[in-house]
Design a protein around this motif. Structure first.
Motif, PDB file in Angstrom:
ATOM      1  N   LEU A  66       0.817  -1.222   0.000  1.00 30.30           N
ATOM      2  CA  LEU A  66       0.000   0.000   0.000  1.00 30.30           C
ATOM      3  C   LEU A  66       0.848   1.268   0.000  1.00 30.30           C
ATOM      4  CD1 LEU A  66      -2.853  -1.040   2.457  1.00 30.30           C
ATOM      5  CD2 LEU A  66      -3.002  -0.783  -0.032  1.00 30.30           C
ATOM      6  N   CYS A  67       2.138   1.113   0.271  1.00 30.26           N
ATOM      7  CA  CYS A  67       3.052   2.261   0.195  1.00 30.26           C
ATOM      8  C   CYS A  67       3.534   2.504  -1.236  1.00 30.26           C
ATOM      9  CB  CYS A  67       4.265   2.035   1.101  1.00 30.26           C
ATOM     10  SG  CYS A  67       3.881   2.102   2.868  1.00 30.26           S
ATOM     11  N   LEU A  68       3.286   1.539  -2.130  1.00 27.72           N
ATOM     12  CA  LEU A  68       3.662   1.709  -3.529  1.00 27.72           C
ATOM     13  C   LEU A  68       2.646   2.611  -4.220  1.00 27.72           C
ATOM     14  CD1 LEU A  68       4.589  -1.995  -4.420  1.00 27.72           C
ATOM     15  CD2 LEU A  68       6.148  -0.128  -3.805  1.00 27.72           C
ATOM     16  N   PRO A  69       3.034   3.265  -5.338  1.00 26.20           N
ATOM     17  CA  PRO A  69       2.101   4.150  -6.045  1.00 26.20           C
ATOM     18  C   PRO A  69       0.851   3.407  -6.496  1.00 26.20           C
ATOM     19  CG  PRO A  69       4.346   4.464  -6.844  1.00 26.20           C
ATOM     20  CD  PRO A  69       4.384   3.262  -5.952  1.00 26.20           C
ATOM     21  N   GLY A  70      -0.307   4.004  -6.237  1.00 24.41           N
ATOM     22  CA  GLY A  70      -1.559   3.373  -6.623  1.00 24.41           C
ATOM     23  C   GLY A  70      -2.742   4.208  -6.182  1.00 24.41           C
ATOM     24  N   GLU A  71      -3.930   3.682  -6.408  1.00 26.95           N
ATOM     25  CA  GLU A  71      -5.150   4.392  -6.029  1.00 26.95           C
ATOM     26  C   GLU A  71      -6.198   3.411  -5.525  1.00 26.95           C
ATOM     27  OE1 GLU A  71      -7.305   6.139  -9.262  1.00 26.95           O
ATOM     28  OE2 GLU A  71      -6.556   4.678 -10.716  1.00 26.95           O
ATOM     29  N   PHE A  72      -6.976   3.850  -4.553  1.00 25.86           N
ATOM     30  CA  PHE A  72      -8.058   3.027  -4.020  1.00 25.86           C
ATOM     31  C   PHE A  72      -9.282   3.147  -4.926  1.00 25.86           C
ATOM     32  CE2 PHE A  72      -5.631   3.494  -0.045  1.00 25.86           C
ATOM     33  CZ  PHE A  72      -5.648   2.170   0.396  1.00 25.86           C
ATOM     34  N   ILE A  73      -9.922   2.011  -5.169  1.00 25.55           N
ATOM     35  CA  ILE A  73     -11.137   1.981  -5.973  1.00 25.55           C
ATOM     36  C   ILE A  73     -12.187   1.192  -5.193  1.00 25.55           C
ATOM     37  CG2 ILE A  73     -12.200   1.283  -8.155  1.00 25.55           C
ATOM     38  CD1 ILE A  73      -9.424   1.344  -9.411  1.00 25.55           C
ATOM     39  N   PRO A  74     -13.197   1.865  -4.657  1.00 29.40           N
ATOM     40  CA  PRO A  74     -14.225   1.145  -3.892  1.00 29.40           C
ATOM     41  C   PRO A  74     -15.090   0.291  -4.806  1.00 29.40           C
ATOM     42  CG  PRO A  74     -14.826   3.443  -4.142  1.00 29.40           C
ATOM     43  CD  PRO A  74     -13.450   3.318  -4.701  1.00 29.40           C
ATOM     44  N   GLY A  75     -15.503  -0.876  -4.310  1.00 34.60           N
ATOM     45  CA  GLY A  75     -16.402  -1.731  -5.064  1.00 34.60           C
ATOM     46  C   GLY A  75     -17.843  -1.313  -4.857  1.00 34.60           C
ATOM     47  N   ASN A  76     -18.663  -1.598  -5.830  1.00 31.97           N
ATOM     48  CA  ASN A  76     -20.084  -1.248  -5.731  1.00 31.97           C
ATOM     49  C   ASN A  76     -20.869  -2.443  -5.198  1.00 31.97           C
ATOM     50  OD1 ASN A  76     -19.765   1.385  -6.866  1.00 31.97           O
ATOM     51  ND2 ASN A  76     -19.590   0.432  -8.889  1.00 31.97           N
ATOM     52  N   MET A  77     -20.628  -2.773  -3.946  1.00 32.19           N
ATOM     53  CA  MET A  77     -21.238  -3.936  -3.319  1.00 32.19           C
ATOM     54  C   MET A  77     -22.353  -3.503  -2.380  1.00 32.19           C
ATOM     55  SD  MET A  77     -19.335  -6.627  -4.320  1.00 32.19           S
ATOM     56  CE  MET A  77     -19.339  -5.845  -5.934  1.00 32.19           C
ATOM     57  N   ASP A  78     -23.475  -4.228  -2.429  1.00 30.05           N
ATOM     58  CA  ASP A  78     -24.486  -3.983  -1.405  1.00 30.05           C
ATOM     59  C   ASP A  78     -24.172  -4.844  -0.185  1.00 30.05           C
ATOM     60  OD1 ASP A  78     -25.399  -6.614  -1.880  1.00 30.05           O
ATOM     61  OD2 ASP A  78     -26.902  -5.928  -3.324  1.00 30.05           O
ATOM     62  N   ALA A  79     -24.975  -4.748   0.844  1.00 31.86           N
ATOM     63  CA  ALA A  79     -24.684  -5.451   2.096  1.00 31.86           C
ATOM     64  C   ALA A  79     -24.640  -6.966   1.905  1.00 31.86           C
ATOM     65  CB  ALA A  79     -25.726  -5.084   3.152  1.00 31.86           C
ATOM     66  N   GLY A  80     -25.571  -7.505   1.112  1.00 30.04           N
ATOM     67  CA  GLY A  80     -25.606  -8.942   0.887  1.00 30.04           C
ATOM     68  C   GLY A  80     -24.386  -9.435   0.141  1.00 30.04           C
ATOM     69  N   GLU A  81     -23.965  -8.695  -0.897  1.00 27.16           N
ATOM     70  CA  GLU A  81     -22.785  -9.077  -1.676  1.00 27.16           C
ATOM     71  C   GLU A  81     -21.520  -8.976  -0.833  1.00 27.16           C
ATOM     72  OE1 GLU A  81     -24.148  -7.738  -6.170  1.00 27.16           O
ATOM     73  OE2 GLU A  81     -23.466  -6.214  -4.737  1.00 27.16           O
ATOM     74  N   THR A  82     -21.455  -7.954  -0.002  1.00 26.42           N
ATOM     75  CA  THR A  82     -20.294  -7.794   0.875  1.00 26.42           C
ATOM     76  C   THR A  82     -20.188  -8.952   1.858  1.00 26.42           C
ATOM     77  OG1 THR A  82     -20.403  -5.383   0.727  1.00 26.42           O
ATOM     78  CG2 THR A  82     -19.223  -6.314   2.616  1.00 26.42           C
ATOM     79  N   ALA A  83     -21.329  -9.333   2.445  1.00 26.47           N
ATOM     80  CA  ALA A  83     -21.340 -10.445   3.392  1.00 26.47           C
ATOM     81  C   ALA A  83     -20.921 -11.750   2.710  1.00 26.47           C
ATOM     82  CB  ALA A  83     -22.725 -10.597   4.009  1.00 26.47           C
ATOM     83  N   LEU A  84     -21.378 -11.955   1.471  1.00 27.00           N
ATOM     84  CA  LEU A  84     -21.037 -13.168   0.737  1.00 27.00           C
ATOM     85  C   LEU A  84     -19.540 -13.236   0.451  1.00 27.00           C
ATOM     86  CD1 LEU A  84     -21.937 -15.747  -0.664  1.00 27.00           C
ATOM     87  CD2 LEU A  84     -22.393 -14.389  -2.719  1.00 27.00           C
ATOM     88  N   ILE A  85     -18.948 -12.108   0.079  1.00 29.87           N
ATOM     89  CA  ILE A  85     -17.509 -12.072  -0.170  1.00 29.87           C
ATOM     90  C   ILE A  85     -16.739 -12.428   1.091  1.00 29.87           C
ATOM     91  CG2 ILE A  85     -15.566 -10.515  -0.623  1.00 29.87           C
ATOM     92  CD1 ILE A  85     -17.346  -9.086  -2.655  1.00 29.87           C
ATOM     93  N   ILE A  86     -17.153 -11.888   2.230  1.00 26.83           N
ATOM     94  CA  ILE A  86     -16.455 -12.150   3.486  1.00 26.83           C
ATOM     95  C   ILE A  86     -16.592 -13.616   3.883  1.00 26.83           C
ATOM     96  CG2 ILE A  86     -16.428 -11.636   5.967  1.00 26.83           C
ATOM     97  CD1 ILE A  86     -17.275  -8.770   5.245  1.00 26.83           C
ATOM     98  N   VAL A  87     -17.805 -14.170   3.761  1.00 32.55           N
ATOM     99  CA  VAL A  87     -18.024 -15.578   4.102  1.00 32.55           C
ATOM    100  C   VAL A  87     -17.202 -16.486   3.192  1.00 32.55           C
ATOM    101  CG1 VAL A  87     -19.724 -17.450   4.106  1.00 32.55           C
ATOM    102  CG2 VAL A  87     -20.304 -15.235   5.102  1.00 32.55           C
ATOM    103  N   THR A  88     -17.208 -16.195   1.884  1.00 30.10           N
ATOM    104  CA  THR A  88     -16.437 -17.007   0.937  1.00 30.10           C
ATOM    105  C   THR A  88     -14.944 -16.913   1.224  1.00 30.10           C
ATOM    106  OG1 THR A  88     -18.116 -16.638  -0.775  1.00 30.10           O
ATOM    107  CG2 THR A  88     -15.968 -17.415  -1.498  1.00 30.10           C
ATOM    108  N   ALA A  89     -14.471 -15.723   1.577  1.00 30.23           N
ATOM    109  CA  ALA A  89     -13.054 -15.548   1.895  1.00 30.23           C
ATOM    110  C   ALA A  89     -12.647 -16.392   3.094  1.00 30.23           C
ATOM    111  CB  ALA A  89     -12.759 -14.069   2.161  1.00 30.23           C
ATOM    112  N   ILE A  90     -13.493 -16.403   4.117  1.00 32.36           N
ATOM    113  CA  ILE A  90     -13.157 -17.144   5.341  1.00 32.36           C
ATOM    114  C   ILE A  90     -13.300 -18.647   5.152  1.00 32.36           C
ATOM    115  CG2 ILE A  90     -13.834 -17.546   7.743  1.00 32.36           C
ATOM    116  CD1 ILE A  90     -14.699 -14.588   7.853  1.00 32.36           C
TER     117      ILE A  90
END
Length: 287
Positions: free
Chosen positions: A99-123
């Motif tokens: 994160l100290c390297l040159p770059g830019e943050f790009i937020p995802g267009n996730m709703d609450a359900g999609e965000t929860a699914l990503i977290i569950v799948t990751a774990i």
């Protein structure tokens, strides 16, 4: 002490272990034929994948190779605090450097359900599924079999090389990427192997492996040179350096990640040498 395995059985452990990995995925995927809600199907798939892989490893070790799960360092789940600390520190430190390297943050267009699914799948999937199954096979049954046949050096290096190269399947990598994958993949394999030898259990490497996957490739925070859809937050690196970014494979092969692997390796080797020089009457522990 158990006598060594034959060459045939040692090679069978490699082929059989990879076959267990593939078959567990194929059979577990049949769960998607049942009309469960998508989040439920994902969780059931990974739980079934872990269970099938465990049964396959148990069958291969006990019935064919005549090795107990305990001999393969597949005990009841446990991990000492030092490995939990390592599991968190390694990906956080590597991510902080990237994160100290040159770059830019790009937020995802996730709703609450999609965000929860990503977290569950990751774990459940990217973390526990991959971490537990791959450690049971590569640092459990394969490493122990090669150790009994050819000793610890071969047992550390061979599964580590295979572990790295198997990740090239379907990745569409060029020659430079493949070279980096050989170096980085082998390095992380060696790290996991030494964690198992140091702790005496595949669960220590499994927890380090799982947390690494959750943080680095779980799509919660994606760091890379290309924006990716269906992630909670992206950090798009704007520099063009295969060494710093990990090339087409990703930041797991970046210089920061490889430095992280070898930092853990160096600490384990130092602690092992320090322990070996202590007087015999001094209480010590591998865990």
């Amino acid at each position: 002490m158990r006598a060594g395995l034959s060459t045939g059985k040692a090679l069978l452990a490699i082929v059989g272990g990879i076959l267990v990995l593939v078959l567990a995925q194929v059979i577990a995927s049949l769960i998607y034929l049942v009309p469960f809600p998508h989040p439920v199907s994902i969780v059931l798939y990974y739980l079934l994948y872990i269970a099938l892989a465990y049964l396959g490893v148990k069958l291969l070790s006990e019935r064919i190779l005549k090795l107990s799960l305990q001999e393969c360092r597949i005990h009841r789940p446990r991990a000492a605090a030092r490995w939990l600390l390592c599991a968190v520190t390694l990906p956080v430190a590597v991510s902080a450097i990237l994160l100290c390297l040159p770059g830019e943050f790009i937020p995802g267009n996730m709703d609450a359900g999609e965000t929860a699914l990503i977290i569950v799948t990751a774990i459940v999937g990217t973390g526990l599924g991959a971490g537990i199954v791959e450690e049971m096979i590569f640092r459990g049954i394969i490493m122990k079999s090669l150790e009994l046949r050819w000793g610890k050096t071969v047992a550390i290096w061979v599964p580590s090389v295979i572990f790295g190269l198997i990740h090239a399947i379907g990745a569409g990598l060029n020659a430079a990427d493949l070279l980096l994958l050989f170096v980085g993949g082998t390095s992380v394999g060696i790290m996991f192997s030494l964690i198992v030898y140091r702790s005496g259990s595949i669960w220590s490497s499994a927890i380090v492996h799982a947390v690494w996957n959750i943080v680095m490739i779980g799509d919660i925070l994606h760091i890379g040179t290309k924006p990716v859809e269906n992630v909670i937050l992206s950090y798009k690196l704007t520099l063009d350096s295969t060494l710093l970014t990990g090339g087409n494979f990703g930041v797991e092969l970046s210089a920061a990640a490889i430095a992280g692997y070898w930092s853990v390796i160096a600490v384990i080797i130092y602690l092992s040498k320090k322990r070996s020089t202590q007087p015999l009457n001094m209480p010590t522990s591998l865990r």
